[in-house]
Design an enzyme around this catalytic site. Sequence first.
Site, PDB file in Angstrom:
ATOM      1  N   ASP A  10      48.109  35.261   8.667  1.00 26.26           N
ATOM      2  CA  ASP A  10      47.739  35.537  10.055  1.00 26.26           C
ATOM      3  C   ASP A  10      46.234  35.823  10.064  1.00 26.26           C
ATOM      4  O   ASP A  10      45.625  36.038   9.006  1.00 26.26           O
ATOM      5  CB  ASP A  10      48.539  36.737  10.551  1.00 26.26           C
ATOM      6  CG  ASP A  10      48.123  37.197  11.926  1.00 26.26           C
ATOM      7  OD1 ASP A  10      48.026  36.360  12.837  1.00 26.26           O
ATOM      8  OD2 ASP A  10      47.866  38.405  12.077  1.00 26.26           O
ATOM      9  N   ASP A  12      44.115  37.692  13.179  1.00 28.01           N
ATOM     10  CA  ASP A  12      43.753  38.951  13.839  1.00 28.01           C
ATOM     11  C   ASP A  12      44.615  40.097  13.329  1.00 28.01           C
ATOM     12  O   ASP A  12      45.846  40.022  13.366  1.00 28.01           O
ATOM     13  CB  ASP A  12      43.916  38.829  15.356  1.00 28.01           C
ATOM     14  CG  ASP A  12      43.028  37.750  15.949  1.00 28.01           C
ATOM     15  OD1 ASP A  12      41.830  37.775  15.664  1.00 28.01           O
ATOM     16  OD2 ASP A  12      43.545  36.889  16.676  1.00 28.01           O
ATOM     17  N   ASP A 172      50.412  41.080  10.093  1.00 26.47           N
ATOM     18  CA  ASP A 172      50.443  42.487  10.516  1.00 26.47           C
ATOM     19  C   ASP A 172      51.435  42.754  11.628  1.00 26.47           C
ATOM     20  O   ASP A 172      51.599  43.904  12.044  1.00 26.47           O
ATOM     21  CB  ASP A 172      49.051  42.907  11.006  1.00 26.47           C
ATOM     22  CG  ASP A 172      48.698  42.230  12.337  1.00 26.47           C
ATOM     23  OD1 ASP A 172      48.776  40.984  12.412  1.00 26.47           O
ATOM     24  OD2 ASP A 172      48.342  42.939  13.293  1.00 26.47           O
TER      25      ASP A 172
END
Length: 224
Positions: A10, A12, A172
Site C-alpha cells: 500500500d 498512504d 495499514d
Amino acid sequence: MPRLQAVIFDLDGTLIDSATDITAAVNKLLDKYDRPPVTVEQIRVMVGDGAPVLLRRVFEATGTSLDPDRAPAIYADFLEFYEKEPASPDSIFPGVPETLDLLLARGLKLGLCTNKPERVTREVLVQLDLGRFFGSVAGGDTLPVRKPDGGHVTWIMDRLGVTDGAAVMVGDNHNDVAAARSAGIPVVAVSYGYPHIPTVEMGADAIIDHFTELPAVLDGLADR
C-alpha cells in the site's frame, strides 16, 4: 507458504505519511466551493477507500452532501489540486528506501497497490523518487475494482509474474488485509498508518511498528 517471490505495498500510511499533502489539496478544493477547511486529523480518518469516497466524506463533514451530478467535476478539480501539491521528502516513513533496496537485493519483485488515483500516485512516486522500486503500480482507478477487492492485488501479482500466491501484502488498513485474504496471500500490517479499526483487530499475519522490521517478519512468514 510458497517461496516468496514478491511483496506488494500500500502507499498512504504504509510508505508515506501523505495526510498533510492530501489536506492541503482538499482545502484548496473546499475553498473553491466555499466550504470551511478540514484538519489533518480529520483527513487521517477519512482516507483509505479511494478519492471519490474521501471527497464524499469531506463534503459531508463541511456542510451538505456531495451532489452526485457535480461529483465528476469536483473529482477532476481535486486531482488537479493534488497533482500540483508538492510531495515532501519528509513524508517518507523512516527506513522505507533502505528497506525496499534490501528487498530488491534479495531478488524480490515489488509492486504497489493503492486506492489513491493512479495519476496522482505516479506523480507522487516521481517526486519522492520511489517509483524506481516498483515493477507494477495500480491505483484506485486503474481497474474496475479496487481494495478490498482481491482482484486489485492479483492484477499486480500477474503483472509481476508471481505464481502460486507467492507474495505478501503490506499495508495499514483493513482494506489491505481484506484484499490480501481475497487474493490468497499473507498480509503484514504496519501499526503507524491510518487504520479505521485497531491494527490488532484487522487479522493480519504480522504487525510491525517500524518499516525496517519487515525483512525479518517476511523471513518468519516464509518459515511457516
